[in-house]
Design a protein around this motif. Structure first.
Motif, PDB file in Angstrom:
ATOM      1  N   VAL A  12       0.839  -1.203   0.000  1.00  0.00           N
ATOM      2  CA  VAL A  12       0.000   0.000   0.000  1.00  0.00           C
ATOM      3  C   VAL A  12       0.875   1.253   0.000  1.00  0.00           C
ATOM      4  CG1 VAL A  12      -1.933  -1.160   1.147  1.00  0.00           C
ATOM      5  CG2 VAL A  12      -0.233   0.011   2.531  1.00  0.00           C
ATOM      6  N   ASP A  14       0.020   4.257   1.343  1.00  0.00           N
ATOM      7  CA  ASP A  14      -0.203   5.046   2.564  1.00  0.00           C
ATOM      8  C   ASP A  14      -0.758   4.105   3.630  1.00  0.00           C
ATOM      9  OD1 ASP A  14      -1.332   6.644   4.611  1.00  0.00           O
ATOM     10  OD2 ASP A  14      -1.702   8.285   3.219  1.00  0.00           O
ATOM     11  N   GLU A  16      -1.396   4.394   6.971  1.00  0.00           N
ATOM     12  CA  GLU A  16      -2.453   4.884   7.867  1.00  0.00           C
ATOM     13  C   GLU A  16      -3.806   4.971   7.155  1.00  0.00           C
ATOM     14  OE1 GLU A  16      -2.169   5.115  11.135  1.00  0.00           O
ATOM     15  OE2 GLU A  16      -0.115   4.434  10.866  1.00  0.00           O
ATOM     16  N   ALA A  17      -3.815   5.483   5.932  1.00  0.00           N
ATOM     17  CA  ALA A  17      -5.071   5.577   5.173  1.00  0.00           C
ATOM     18  C   ALA A  17      -5.614   4.185   4.856  1.00  0.00           C
ATOM     19  CB  ALA A  17      -4.857   6.369   3.884  1.00  0.00           C
ATOM     20  N   SER A  18      -4.725   3.256   4.565  1.00  0.00           N
ATOM     21  CA  SER A  18      -5.144   1.896   4.251  1.00  0.00           C
ATOM     22  C   SER A  18      -5.699   1.188   5.483  1.00  0.00           C
ATOM     23  CB  SER A  18      -3.975   1.105   3.660  1.00  0.00           C
ATOM     24  OG  SER A  18      -3.550   1.692   2.452  1.00  0.00           O
ATOM     25  N   LYS A  20      -7.201   2.635   7.988  1.00  0.00           N
ATOM     26  CA  LYS A  20      -8.536   3.220   8.193  1.00  0.00           C
ATOM     27  C   LYS A  20      -9.548   2.626   7.214  1.00  0.00           C
ATOM     28  CE  LYS A  20     -10.879   7.736   8.378  1.00  0.00           C
ATOM     29  NZ  LYS A  20     -12.118   7.116   8.646  1.00  0.00           N
ATOM     30  N   ARG A  21      -9.158   2.483   5.959  1.00  0.00           N
ATOM     31  CA  ARG A  21     -10.084   1.944   4.951  1.00  0.00           C
ATOM     32  C   ARG A  21     -10.465   0.500   5.258  1.00  0.00           C
ATOM     33  NH1 ARG A  21     -10.060   1.291  -1.513  1.00  0.00           N
ATOM     34  NH2 ARG A  21     -12.236   0.723  -1.565  1.00  0.00           N
ATOM     35  N   ASP A  24     -12.871   0.727   8.279  1.00  0.00           N
ATOM     36  CA  ASP A  24     -14.154   1.390   7.998  1.00  0.00           C
ATOM     37  C   ASP A  24     -14.955   0.706   6.886  1.00  0.00           C
ATOM     38  OD1 ASP A  24     -13.381   3.214   9.925  1.00  0.00           O
ATOM     39  OD2 ASP A  24     -12.930   4.820   8.496  1.00  0.00           O
ATOM     40  N   ASP A  25     -14.297   0.434   5.774  1.00  0.00           N
ATOM     41  CA  ASP A  25     -15.005  -0.094   4.606  1.00  0.00           C
ATOM     42  C   ASP A  25     -15.259  -1.596   4.673  1.00  0.00           C
ATOM     43  OD1 ASP A  25     -14.903   2.481   3.679  1.00  0.00           O
ATOM     44  OD2 ASP A  25     -13.487   2.082   2.057  1.00  0.00           O
ATOM     45  N   HIS A  57       4.057  -1.491   3.755  1.00  0.00           N
ATOM     46  CA  HIS A  57       4.455  -0.166   3.272  1.00  0.00           C
ATOM     47  C   HIS A  57       5.955  -0.003   3.456  1.00  0.00           C
ATOM     48  CE1 HIS A  57       4.137   4.113   2.445  1.00  0.00           C
ATOM     49  NE2 HIS A  57       4.836   4.343   3.529  1.00  0.00           N
TER      50      HIS A  57
END
Length: 59
Positions: A12, A14, A16-18, A20-21, A24-25, A57
């Motif tokens: 990935v 990013d 941190e963004a991954s 979260k996704r 959440d998703d 990462h």
């Protein structure tokens, strides 16, 4: 024939963004991160018995 998987690694851009996704998703439980100096990567783990998903990462 594949009968089992220990884990699936996903590279990935990013971490941190991954994380979260995936929480959440996909509603996955986040188990934590680990820096792997020998591989020069940082990883995040999501258990998904009987396997797990590992986000990777570069450091």
């Amino acid at each position: 024939m594949i009968v089992a998987l220990d884990h699936i690694a996903i590279a990935v851009p990013d971490l941190e963004a991954s994380i979260k996704r995936f929480m959440d998703d996909f509603g996955l439980t986040f188990e934590g991160t680990e820096d792997v100096e020998a591989a020069k990567t940082s990883t995040a783990f999501f258990p998904l018995p009987p396997t797990s998903i590992e986000l990777v990462h570069p450091l």
